[in-house]
Design a protein around this motif. Structure first.
Motif, PDB file in Angstrom:
ATOM      1  N   PHE A  57      53.905  48.149  47.403  1.00  0.00           N
ATOM      2  CA  PHE A  57      52.406  48.565  47.353  1.00  0.00           C
ATOM      3  C   PHE A  57      51.239  48.409  46.836  1.00  0.00           C
ATOM      4  O   PHE A  57      51.083  49.158  45.964  1.00  0.00           O
ATOM      5  N   HIS A  58      50.036  47.985  47.507  1.00  0.00           N
ATOM      6  CA  HIS A  58      49.390  47.259  46.583  1.00  0.00           C
ATOM      7  C   HIS A  58      48.216  48.748  47.610  1.00  0.00           C
ATOM      8  O   HIS A  58      47.654  48.779  48.631  1.00  0.00           O
ATOM      9  N   ILE A  59      48.000  49.884  46.354  1.00  0.00           N
ATOM     10  CA  ILE A  59      47.265  50.701  47.249  1.00  0.00           C
ATOM     11  C   ILE A  59      45.599  50.904  46.258  1.00  0.00           C
ATOM     12  O   ILE A  59      45.278  50.923  44.925  1.00  0.00           O
ATOM     13  N   ASP A  60      44.213  50.657  46.830  1.00  0.00           N
ATOM     14  CA  ASP A  60      43.188  50.361  46.870  1.00  0.00           C
ATOM     15  C   ASP A  60      42.606  51.866  46.850  1.00  0.00           C
ATOM     16  O   ASP A  60      42.007  52.531  47.588  1.00  0.00           O
ATOM     17  N   VAL A  61      41.985  51.710  45.013  1.00  0.00           N
ATOM     18  CA  VAL A  61      40.798  53.627  45.210  1.00  0.00           C
ATOM     19  C   VAL A  61      39.501  53.133  45.073  1.00  0.00           C
ATOM     20  O   VAL A  61      38.725  52.644  43.510  1.00  0.00           O
ATOM     21  N   VAL A  88      48.750  50.968  42.123  1.00  0.00           N
ATOM     22  CA  VAL A  88      47.006  51.377  42.128  1.00  0.00           C
ATOM     23  C   VAL A  88      46.175  50.967  41.179  1.00  0.00           C
ATOM     24  O   VAL A  88      46.629  50.588  40.201  1.00  0.00           O
ATOM     25  N   HIS A  89      45.604  50.233  42.154  1.00  0.00           N
ATOM     26  CA  HIS A  89      44.233  48.991  42.337  1.00  0.00           C
ATOM     27  C   HIS A  89      42.952  50.249  41.772  1.00  0.00           C
ATOM     28  O   HIS A  89      42.714  51.046  43.043  1.00  0.00           O
ATOM     29  N   LEU A  90      42.678  50.709  40.736  1.00  0.00           N
ATOM     30  CA  LEU A  90      41.157  51.616  40.416  1.00  0.00           C
ATOM     31  C   LEU A  90      40.226  50.699  40.251  1.00  0.00           C
ATOM     32  O   LEU A  90      39.555  49.519  39.829  1.00  0.00           O
ATOM     33  N   VAL A 135      46.916  38.568  41.977  1.00  0.00           N
ATOM     34  CA  VAL A 135      45.711  37.980  43.145  1.00  0.00           C
ATOM     35  C   VAL A 135      45.464  38.871  44.067  1.00  0.00           C
ATOM     36  O   VAL A 135      46.154  39.375  44.512  1.00  0.00           O
ATOM     37  N   ASP A 136      44.363  39.456  44.478  1.00  0.00           N
ATOM     38  CA  ASP A 136      43.634  40.037  45.105  1.00  0.00           C
ATOM     39  C   ASP A 136      42.500  39.641  45.971  1.00  0.00           C
ATOM     40  O   ASP A 136      41.459  39.710  44.994  1.00  0.00           O
ATOM     41  N   GLY A 137      42.537  39.582  47.099  1.00  0.00           N
ATOM     42  CA  GLY A 137      41.911  39.362  48.237  1.00  0.00           C
ATOM     43  C   GLY A 137      41.552  38.042  48.592  1.00  0.00           C
ATOM     44  O   GLY A 137      41.410  37.016  48.168  1.00  0.00           O
TER      45      GLY A 137
HETATM   46 ZN    ZN Z   1      42.962  45.934  45.543  1.00  0.00          ZN
END
Ligand code: ZN
Ligand code: DX5
Length: 227
Positions: A40-44, A73-75, A182-184
């Motif tokens: 689960f990728h979680i964007d804060v 978790v991606h802060l 990689v993200d986006g």
């Molecule tokens: Zn992210």
């Protein structure tokens, strides 16, 4: 094959909950539970490091109640050191901070690991790989932003391929165990090429959640990533 090498051959699909339907969050979490996704990728987002605010501890705690997979978790927040323990307490397994937000990155990474979480560092699209040279062996994961952080649904920045190759070379040269994420803007059109370049984990938000059949989309992404 050496065990560590074969583990590194795994490819991880990490749907970003930022693109989920927050009114039906439990439904979307259950969908990921039964899918072929891995994390689960979680964007804060704090509205300071990035020009957007997403969600914080109570929502992550609620996600954790239902989520049966790794919580990645991606802060995207300034001064993340203040909250490392809180993120551990709400269920983070991997905690990723931004290089650009951490003046004492080494200390931050050690603090994350001391609490038993995997430590990740993320780089904005303009930040060169070379800044990781002296910390790469301490990292479990490097998250390359392939869009400017803050919003889902943006298009993939092509320069990311070059950065993946440079990062892969740095990891190999230093015998680091760090995974490349990689993200986006990840879609069925770029995931194969990214995977071949050495990416281990793929975040996808809109491409999964805005598709007609998210389960099938995840399965297809996984297949393309494995090759
Ligand atoms: Zn992210
Ligand atoms: C952007 C976030 C991403 C985002 C990805 O700041 O870090 O995780 O949710 O969304 P897509 O896949 O729609 O680009």
């Amino acid at each position: 094959m050496h065990k560590q090498q074969s583990e590194k051959m795994n490819k991880f699909i990490a749907p970003s909950l930022l693109a989920a339907d927050f009114g039906n969050l439990q439904r979307d979490i259950e969908m990921i539970n039964k899918s072929e996704a891995d994390w689960f990728h979680i964007d804060v987002m704090d509205g300071v490091f990035v020009p957007n605010i997403s969600f914080g501890m109570p929502v992550i705690k609620a996600i954790k109640k239902h989520a049966k997979k790794t919580m990645d978790v991606h802060l995207m927040i300034v001064d993340p050191d203040r909250f490392i323990e809180d993120f551990k307490n709400v269920g983070a397994d991997i905690l990723t901070v931004h290089y650009e937000a951490c003046p004492h990155l080494h200390r931050t990474v050690q603090a994350i690991k001391a609490l038993g979480m995997k430590a990740g560092v993320s780089l904005n699209p303009h930040t060169p790989i070379a800044v990781l040279e002296d910390i790469i062996t301490d990292l479990d994961l490097v998250l390359l932003m392939s869009v400017n952080p803050g919003f889902g649904g943006q298009s993939f920045i092509e320069n990311t391929y070059k950065k993946v190759e440079q990062l892969k070379a740095l990891i190999e040269f230093s015998s680091s165990n760090a995974l490349i994420e990689v993200d986006g803007g990840v879609t069925d059109e770029n995931i194969e090429k990214l995977s071949n370049a050495g990416v281990d984990a793929f975040v996808a938000g809109n491409f999964i959640f805005k598709s007609k059949n998210p389960l099938k989309t995840i399965s297809n992404l996984k297949k393309l990533a494995i090759g």
